[in-house]
Write a protein that holds these residues in place. Structure first.
Motif, PDB file in Angstrom:
ATOM      1  N   ARG A 117      17.332  24.681  82.742  1.00 52.27           N
ATOM      2  CA  ARG A 117      18.219  24.671  81.584  1.00 52.27           C
ATOM      3  C   ARG A 117      18.666  26.079  81.227  1.00 52.27           C
ATOM      4  N   MET A 118      17.749  27.037  81.274  1.00 51.08           N
ATOM      5  CA  MET A 118      18.115  28.405  80.925  1.00 51.08           C
ATOM      6  C   MET A 118      19.037  29.017  81.978  1.00 51.08           C
ATOM      7  N   SER A 119      18.790  28.729  83.241  1.00 54.94           N
ATOM      8  CA  SER A 119      19.694  29.216  84.289  1.00 54.94           C
ATOM      9  C   SER A 119      21.087  28.627  84.109  1.00 54.94           C
ATOM     10  N   THR A 120      21.147  27.346  83.764  1.00 55.10           N
ATOM     11  CA  THR A 120      22.435  26.698  83.527  1.00 55.10           C
ATOM     12  C   THR A 120      23.183  27.384  82.395  1.00 55.10           C
ATOM     13  N   LEU A 121      22.489  27.668  81.290  1.00 56.64           N
ATOM     14  CA  LEU A 121      23.125  28.346  80.169  1.00 56.64           C
ATOM     15  C   LEU A 121      23.546  29.767  80.543  1.00 56.64           C
ATOM     16  N   ASP A 122      22.768  30.429  81.368  1.00 56.41           N
ATOM     17  CA  ASP A 122      23.145  31.775  81.792  1.00 56.41           C
ATOM     18  C   ASP A 122      24.413  31.733  82.636  1.00 56.41           C
ATOM     19  N   HIS A 123      24.518  30.718  83.495  1.00 58.01           N
ATOM     20  CA  HIS A 123      25.750  30.547  84.266  1.00 58.01           C
ATOM     21  C   HIS A 123      26.942  30.265  83.346  1.00 58.01           C
ATOM     22  N   LEU A 124      26.780  29.295  82.455  1.00 56.36           N
ATOM     23  CA  LEU A 124      27.906  28.842  81.625  1.00 56.36           C
ATOM     24  C   LEU A 124      28.381  29.908  80.646  1.00 56.36           C
ATOM     25  N   THR A 125      27.494  30.796  80.236  1.00 58.96           N
ATOM     26  CA  THR A 125      27.876  31.850  79.285  1.00 58.96           C
ATOM     27  C   THR A 125      28.270  33.149  79.977  1.00 58.96           C
ATOM     28  N   GLY A 126      28.201  33.183  81.295  1.00 58.49           N
ATOM     29  CA  GLY A 126      28.484  34.429  82.000  1.00 58.49           C
ATOM     30  C   GLY A 126      27.420  35.482  81.763  1.00 58.49           C
ATOM     31  N   GLY A 127      26.173  35.037  81.575  1.00 55.34           N
ATOM     32  CA  GLY A 127      25.075  35.986  81.408  1.00 55.34           C
ATOM     33  C   GLY A 127      24.850  36.431  79.986  1.00 55.34           C
ATOM     34  N   ARG A 128      25.029  35.526  79.023  1.00 54.03           N
ATOM     35  CA  ARG A 128      24.872  35.919  77.623  1.00 54.03           C
ATOM     36  C   ARG A 128      23.706  35.206  76.940  1.00 54.03           C
ATOM     37  N   ILE A 129      22.774  34.677  77.712  1.00 55.65           N
ATOM     38  CA  ILE A 129      21.701  33.880  77.116  1.00 55.65           C
ATOM     39  C   ILE A 129      20.410  34.689  77.005  1.00 55.65           C
ATOM     40  N   GLY A 130      19.697  34.450  75.909  1.00 58.07           N
ATOM     41  CA  GLY A 130      18.376  35.014  75.705  1.00 58.07           C
ATOM     42  C   GLY A 130      17.432  33.914  75.267  1.00 58.07           C
ATOM     43  N   TRP A 131      16.152  34.123  75.481  1.00 58.82           N
ATOM     44  CA  TRP A 131      15.129  33.134  75.131  1.00 58.82           C
ATOM     45  C   TRP A 131      14.147  33.758  74.150  1.00 58.82           C
ATOM     46  N   ASN A 132      14.022  33.142  72.982  1.00 51.44           N
ATOM     47  CA  ASN A 132      12.982  33.524  72.039  1.00 51.44           C
ATOM     48  C   ASN A 132      11.732  32.735  72.376  1.00 51.44           C
ATOM     49  N   ILE A 133      10.734  33.401  72.931  1.00 52.10           N
ATOM     50  CA  ILE A 133       9.516  32.752  73.423  1.00 52.10           C
ATOM     51  C   ILE A 133       8.591  32.465  72.243  1.00 52.10           C
ATOM     52  N   VAL A 134       8.292  31.186  72.003  1.00 48.04           N
ATOM     53  CA  VAL A 134       7.340  30.829  70.957  1.00 48.04           C
ATOM     54  C   VAL A 134       6.318  29.855  71.516  1.00 48.04           C
ATOM     55  N   THR A 135       5.143  29.854  70.880  1.00 50.43           N
ATOM     56  CA  THR A 135       4.080  28.921  71.265  1.00 50.43           C
ATOM     57  C   THR A 135       3.817  27.894  70.173  1.00 50.43           C
ATOM     58  N   GLY A 136       4.561  27.967  69.072  1.00 52.24           N
ATOM     59  CA  GLY A 136       4.456  26.975  68.020  1.00 52.24           C
ATOM     60  C   GLY A 136       3.398  27.311  66.986  1.00 52.24           C
ATOM     61  N   TYR A 137       3.501  26.634  65.828  1.00 56.70           N
ATOM     62  CA  TYR A 137       2.487  26.827  64.795  1.00 56.70           C
ATOM     63  C   TYR A 137       2.264  25.566  63.971  1.00 56.70           C
ATOM     64  N   LEU A 138       2.904  24.452  64.358  1.00 54.36           N
ATOM     65  CA  LEU A 138       2.802  23.217  63.584  1.00 54.36           C
ATOM     66  C   LEU A 138       1.963  22.171  64.312  1.00 54.36           C
ATOM     67  N   ASP A 139       0.929  21.665  63.646  1.00 54.23           N
ATOM     68  CA  ASP A 139       0.167  20.554  64.208  1.00 54.23           C
ATOM     69  C   ASP A 139       1.036  19.314  64.355  1.00 54.23           C
ATOM     70  N   SER A 140       2.036  19.177  63.476  1.00 57.53           N
ATOM     71  CA  SER A 140       2.918  18.009  63.564  1.00 57.53           C
ATOM     72  C   SER A 140       3.665  17.980  64.895  1.00 57.53           C
ATOM     73  N   ALA A 141       3.968  19.152  65.456  1.00 53.56           N
ATOM     74  CA  ALA A 141       4.629  19.206  66.762  1.00 53.56           C
ATOM     75  C   ALA A 141       3.689  18.730  67.860  1.00 53.56           C
ATOM     76  N   ALA A 142       2.414  19.138  67.763  1.00 50.89           N
ATOM     77  CA  ALA A 142       1.435  18.693  68.755  1.00 50.89           C
ATOM     78  C   ALA A 142       1.260  17.176  68.697  1.00 50.89           C
ATOM     79  N   ARG A 143       1.168  16.632  67.481  1.00 49.51           N
ATOM     80  CA  ARG A 143       0.998  15.177  67.351  1.00 49.51           C
ATOM     81  C   ARG A 143       2.212  14.430  67.877  1.00 49.51           C
ATOM     82  N   ALA A 144       3.387  15.053  67.781  1.00 48.69           N
ATOM     83  CA  ALA A 144       4.617  14.396  68.231  1.00 48.69           C
ATOM     84  C   ALA A 144       4.617  14.138  69.733  1.00 48.69           C
ATOM     85  N   ILE A 145       3.854  14.917  70.478  1.00 46.29           N
ATOM     86  CA  ILE A 145       3.818  14.700  71.928  1.00 46.29           C
ATOM     87  C   ILE A 145       2.477  14.144  72.391  1.00 46.29           C
TER      88      ILE A 145
END
Length: 454
Positions: A117-145
């Protein structure tokens, strides 16, 4: 002095950081689900020579306050929230230079599909994509999966280190730079000998596959990270190119910035390999009186309950259990550890809900900068000079006027002082920020690259 960089800081939702301001009659954030809202947004930012738009995200709900999501739903506290990645192609189509930093939680993303997905966005934007790396902080997110709760704070960073190795190998190693031939005469699009499957068997991840995307302009997206805990700082020093920090006092921010850069140097990188962006909220006008009047107008729409809902989730503390003047018990939290430390520094060890609310004058813990455009420029320059930061992630208050004010009033003053660009540099986002499109050779990911002709 280094030039100052600006990112707009937002989220694909109604209420982001300054809680309650969506109710202001001039605010347009309720149109977050309309594509022309975002394309207009992007065009405004590019006209103001912003480096990018930094899109936050969560994959759970803020349900710590009162033990339910009721108050979050009632106050639009980052819910409803849509996928930030799907905004990027639309905004890229109406701009040429604006960068896009998107938040993705690696804890709940398989590295193989995420890398594509990130490579696709980098292609489509002509190299303008960045990724904010997060590991999360909500237990509700863990329960969701399907998990009972999220992993311990430092364990999430251990998982993240392995995740980064996997995506680096997919982005940097799988396809050689010269793998794509595009030879119509011989019907050879790519050279199989220059496409390598990735074999990884680690503690958390197993993969035996080639990357599905051909090399994109940047290969690896520009890497953002926002952890300020000791473990987060070490992760940033190893992986991040742009670090997002928050803070109430210059000396506190400077200590974090200096520590991250010292750790980076100790790991074989250079201090300038990392650019630091500080979160900032600006209310400005042609005069200080005009700015103060605007601030008082905004303040009438702030929701204290919504502010506490967000704070409860990010601090891991249920404020509904405390009276206004009852000392807060912080203890050990699996939420955002650096946030608890920051509040303790600013409000003291015996802080209370009342003290916290006194800080959240616009619905967040981020104290706003209020003043004339000249005064705001002075403050930004002082922060940049004295804390060693490179730029600012500017939180929205009332959109779009908050960014229109910065673009029309503050940017020209910074340009006159030679501290803000007057035109965009050419090339991908990383080239604009660091002078070359690929990760620097000192970065840990560079060690995975295929060598020419190997």
């Amino acid at each position: 002095m280094r030039p100052i960089h600006f990112n707009a800081f937002d989220m694909n939702c109604v209420g982001h950081i300054q809680h309650g301001l969506w109710a202001h009659p001039r605010d347009q954030s309720h149109r977050y689900d309309a594509i022309d809202y975002w394309t207009d947004y992007a065009k405004r930012l590019e006209a103001g020579l912003f480096d990018g738009i930094f899109l936050a995200d969560v994959v759970g709900v803020n349900d710590v306050y009162g033990g339910t999501a009721d108050a979050a739903i009632r106050g639009a506290v980052q819910v409803p929230v849509n996928d930030p990645m799907l905004l990027v192609p639309a905004m890229a189509a109406v701009t040429t230079h604006l960068g896009f930093g998107v938040t993705a939680n690696l804890t709940y993303e398989t590295p193989f599909l995420f890398a594509r997905r990130m490579s696709t966005l980098d292609h489509l934007t002509g190299g303008r994509i960045g990724w904010n790396i997060v590991t999360g902080y909500l237990d509700s997110a863990a329960r969701a999966i399907g998990l009972d709760a999220q992993a311990a704070h430092d364990d999430r960073y251990d998982l993240a280190d392995e995740y980064m190795e996997v995506v680096y190998r997919l982005w940097e190693e799988s396809w050689a730079d010269d793998a794509v031939i595009f030879d119509r005469d011989r019907h050879r699009y790519a050279d199989p000998a220059r496409v390598r499957p990735i074999h990884h068997a680690g503690k958390q991840y197993r993969i035996d596959a080639m990357h599905l995307s051909a090399p994109s302009p940047q290969r690896t997206p520009v890497l953002y990270q926002a952890g300020s805990s000791p473990r987060g700082r070490q992760f940033a020093a190893t992986h991040a190119e742009c670090v997002f920090v928050n803070g109430q006092k210059i000396e506190g921010v400077k200590a974090i910035v200096d520590d991250i850069r010292a750790r980076a140097v100790a790991g074989g990188r250079a201090a300038d390999d990392i650019k630091v962006f500080m979160g900032a909220t600006i209310v400005t006008g042609r005069t200080e009186a005009e700015a103060r009047e605007k601030f008082e107008d905004y303040r009438r729409y702030v929701s204290s309950e919504a502010a506490l809902v967000h704070a409860a989730a990010s601090l891991g503390i249920d404020f509904s259990r405390y009276d206004l003047d009852q000392p807060i018990e912080t203890g050990k939290s699996n939420a955002i550890v650096s946030n608890v430390e920051a509040v303790t520094r600013s409000a003291g060890p015996q802080w209370t809900t009342r003290k916290l609310l006194e800080q959240m004058v616009l619905g967040s813990r981020q104290a706003p900068m209020i003043g004339s455009a000249e005064q705001i420029a002075d403050q930004l320059i002082a922060w940049s000079r004295d804390a060693g930061i490179d730029g600012f992630n500017l939180s929205r208050t009332v959109v779009p006027e908050c960014f229109d004010d910065i673009i029309s009033l503050v940017v020209p003053i910074l340009q006159e002082r030679g501290l803000y660009k007057t035109h965009y540099a050419e090339g991908p986002l990383r080239q604009k920020l660091f002078g070359q499109p690929r990760l620097l050779a000192r970065h840990i990911a560079a060690g995975f690259r295929q060598q020419p002709g190997a």
